[in-house]
Design an enzyme around this catalytic site. Sequence first.
Site, short mmCIF file in Angstrom:
data_model
loop_
_atom_site.label_atom_id
_atom_site.label_comp_id
_atom_site.label_asym_id
_atom_site.label_seq_id
_atom_site.Cartn_x
_atom_site.Cartn_y
_atom_site.Cartn_z
NE ARG A 88 -15.26 -2.15 3.56
CZ ARG A 88 -14.04 -1.84 4.01
NH1 ARG A 88 -13.28 -2.72 4.59
NH2 ARG A 88 -13.58 -0.61 3.86
CG ASP A 93 -6.99 -6.64 2.62
OD1 ASP A 93 -7.20 -5.89 3.59
OD2 ASP A 93 -5.85 -6.87 2.18
CB THR A 94 -3.97 -6.57 -1.47
OG1 THR A 94 -3.83 -5.80 -0.27
CG2 THR A 94 -3.41 -5.77 -2.64
CG ASN A 112 3.04 -3.39 1.26
OD1 ASN A 112 2.88 -4.26 0.40
ND2 ASN A 112 2.39 -3.39 2.40
N1 LIG Z 1 -15.14 10.38 0.84
C1 LIG Z 1 -13.88 10.29 1.19
N2 LIG Z 1 -13.06 11.37 1.14
C2 LIG Z 1 -11.75 11.29 1.48
N3 LIG Z 1 -11.14 10.15 1.87
C3 LIG Z 1 -11.92 9.03 1.93
C4 LIG Z 1 -13.30 9.03 1.59
N4 LIG Z 1 -13.77 7.76 1.75
C5 LIG Z 1 -12.72 7.01 2.17
N5 LIG Z 1 -11.61 7.78 2.28
C6 LIG Z 1 -10.27 7.33 2.64
O1 LIG Z 1 -10.24 5.91 2.48
C7 LIG Z 1 -9.71 5.31 3.68
C8 LIG Z 1 -10.39 3.97 3.96
O2 LIG Z 1 -10.21 3.15 2.82
P1 LIG Z 1 -10.64 1.59 2.92
O3 LIG Z 1 -10.31 0.99 1.62
O4 LIG Z 1 -12.02 1.49 3.44
O5 LIG Z 1 -9.61 1.14 4.06
P2 LIG Z 1 -9.35 -0.30 4.73
O6 LIG Z 1 -9.91 -1.32 3.81
O7 LIG Z 1 -7.86 -0.32 4.84
O8 LIG Z 1 -9.99 -0.26 6.06
C9 LIG Z 1 -9.99 6.29 4.78
O9 LIG Z 1 -8.98 6.16 5.77
C10 LIG Z 1 -9.91 7.65 4.08
O10 LIG Z 1 -8.60 8.17 4.16
C1 LIG Z 2 0.57 -5.53 5.99
C2 LIG Z 2 0.02 -5.80 4.63
O1 LIG Z 2 0.88 -5.39 3.64
C3 LIG Z 2 -1.30 -5.16 4.52
O2 LIG Z 2 -2.20 -6.05 5.10
C4 LIG Z 2 -1.74 -4.94 3.07
O3 LIG Z 2 -1.30 -5.99 2.23
C5 LIG Z 2 -3.21 -4.90 3.03
O4 LIG Z 2 -3.81 -5.82 2.58
C6 LIG Z 2 -3.88 -3.72 3.60
O5 LIG Z 2 -5.26 -3.71 3.33
P1 LIG Z 2 -6.09 -2.47 3.90
O6 LIG Z 2 -7.47 -2.67 3.33
O7 LIG Z 2 -6.03 -2.58 5.40
O8 LIG Z 2 -5.41 -1.24 3.38
MG LIG Z 3 -9.21 -2.66 2.54
#
Ligand SMILES: Nc1ncnc2c1ncn2[C@@H]1O[C@H](COP(=O)(O)OP(=O)(O)O)[C@@H](O)[C@H]1O
Ligand SMILES: C[C@H](O)[C@H](O)[C@@H](O)C(=O)COP(=O)(O)O
Ligand SMILES: [Mg+2]
Length: 491
Positions: A15, A237-238, A296
């Site tokens: 995003r 990102d974390t 993790n």
């Molecule tokens: N409104 C919601 N209700 C339930 N779960 C949600 C909702 N919004 C997001 N999620 C959960 O959050 C996850 C995505 O989190 P996000 O931090 O965007 O992930 P990443 O950064 O790893 O791509 C989705 O896989 C879902 O399980």
């Molecule tokens: C493999 C790593 O542990 C993983 O990238 C984690 O550190 C992480 O940053 C995951 O971020 P998401 O936003 O994909 O849950």
């Molecule tokens: Mg993320």
Amino acid sequence: MTAHIAIDIGASSGRLILGLLSEDKKLVIREIHRFKNGFVRNEGHDHWRIDDIINNVLIGLEKAKKCGVDACTVGIDTWAVDYCLIDKDGNKIQDPISYRDARTEGAINQLTSDLSRSDIYKKTGIQFLELNTLYQLYCEDMDALERTDKILMVPDYIGYRLTGKMVAEVTNASTTQMLNFRQRLFDSDLLKKVNVKDSQFPKLVEPGTVLGEIKEEWRNHYDLPEKCKIITVATHDTASAVVGTPGRGHHWAFLSSGTWSLLGMERNVPVVSDEAFNENYTNEWGAFGTYRFLKNIMGLWLIQEIARSQDYRHHFSEMAEMASDVTPFQQYININDQSFTNPGNMIQAIQNYCKKKKQKVPMTTGELTRCIYDNLALCYASEIKKLAQITNHPINALYIVGGGSNIDLLNQLTANLSGIPVYAGLSEATAIGNLMVQMIAEGDIDDVHKAREIIGESFPIQVYHPEQNPKWEKVLADYQSFLNDEAKEII
Ligand SMILES: Nc1ncnc2c1ncn2[C@@H]1O[C@H](COP(=O)(O)OP(=O)(O)O)[C@@H](O)[C@H]1O
Ligand SMILES: C[C@H](O)[C@H](O)[C@@H](O)C(=O)COP(=O)(O)O
Ligand SMILES: [Mg+2]
């Protein structure tokens, strides 16, 4: 006024978030572009579609211009450990391979046959996960490595493609398990172990380092804002999520809840005690000279994989709704079991696990979702106890950020089982932390303390108070004995 744009690319979605400070010093954010992320199978390996990601970044910047942005700074953060190999002409040799690829199975045992785990931990303070860069490079194709001039972590690669500048930003570089935290350099023994020369990594830089303006050539293909200054933020990102977590005082823990659940505390010094080593806690480097002492946990990856196997016929919020109608704690599972890493069919993997462990088998989407939420909350509560014990630091608040912070049921379960209040909100904390590093670098905000104050005053945060009931302690104790029995089976 210069706008700031955060590009946050997690394992499941990316995003672009526009951020501005209002007159009364509130942070105002607006999502201007979102896209799905994920890896694809190609020539026997799971690869990230990095060119699609870069195209989406530029489409997002075009949208920013259409929103009226003509001058902005831009920060990029992504998931950890994965990298791009760059040849001497500056071109990528292949698309980055995903950390979920099976190539590193068994690699820790092979690599540590003559370099002990405790020695590696004493050097790096980093957890042992087969997905770490160290083991990926150990298993890397030798021909590709020989043709490699530079190894760029994924967010550094995106920054390089946009500006032509190569750096190794420290928060993400620390996730390689190759940084020596005492020397604050790549460790020579570990480099040698994987046949990599120090010169194959760019210089290490801190978050807030200016990379430079976006290359003019991109303007031949995309209608971009006049000024686009790329700043290297906390590119893991974390690490950005932790900057964006508005914790108050000194006794808070964070849970970055997305594809992964990263549970930990921000500290000024690493913790590399025997207990930290035995419990496989990690000391990833944070912004502003801090350390992210964390664990993790498999996270909402399991939910994502169930949704994918059902062709996304239910939105995540519907799955959460279904789960809330299901009787709680019908089965215990070790949410971090290796069989959930990348099974292909997650529903089958969970059902097979439950059959094998003589647990009630979840059948419906609601039962599967409930099983995952229950056992995530149990794992969180169990790890919070360990975190406090290992650091000898009481924890009296948990801040849940990321997409998972939208899940009321999971937030309340976590509060009840851990016995501490949960502060949830900020599903875009990663992007917010990314923006904050840019604003601090540009002098718009003094420091991270001020940044967290502004975040706390700019966004609604919901508090989930723990329900006082002895049943929660009993459930947690039952879960712990299930894990202990499972651990005995493995030995
Ligand atoms: N409104 C919601 N209700 C339930 N779960 C949600 C909702 N919004 C997001 N999620 C959960 O959050 C996850 C995505 O989190 P996000 O931090 O965007 O992930 P990443 O950064 O790893 O791509 C989705 O896989 C879902 O399980
Ligand atoms: C493999 C790593 O542990 C993983 O990238 C984690 O550190 C992480 O940053 C995951 O971020 P998401 O936003 O994909 O849950
Ligand atoms: Mg993320």
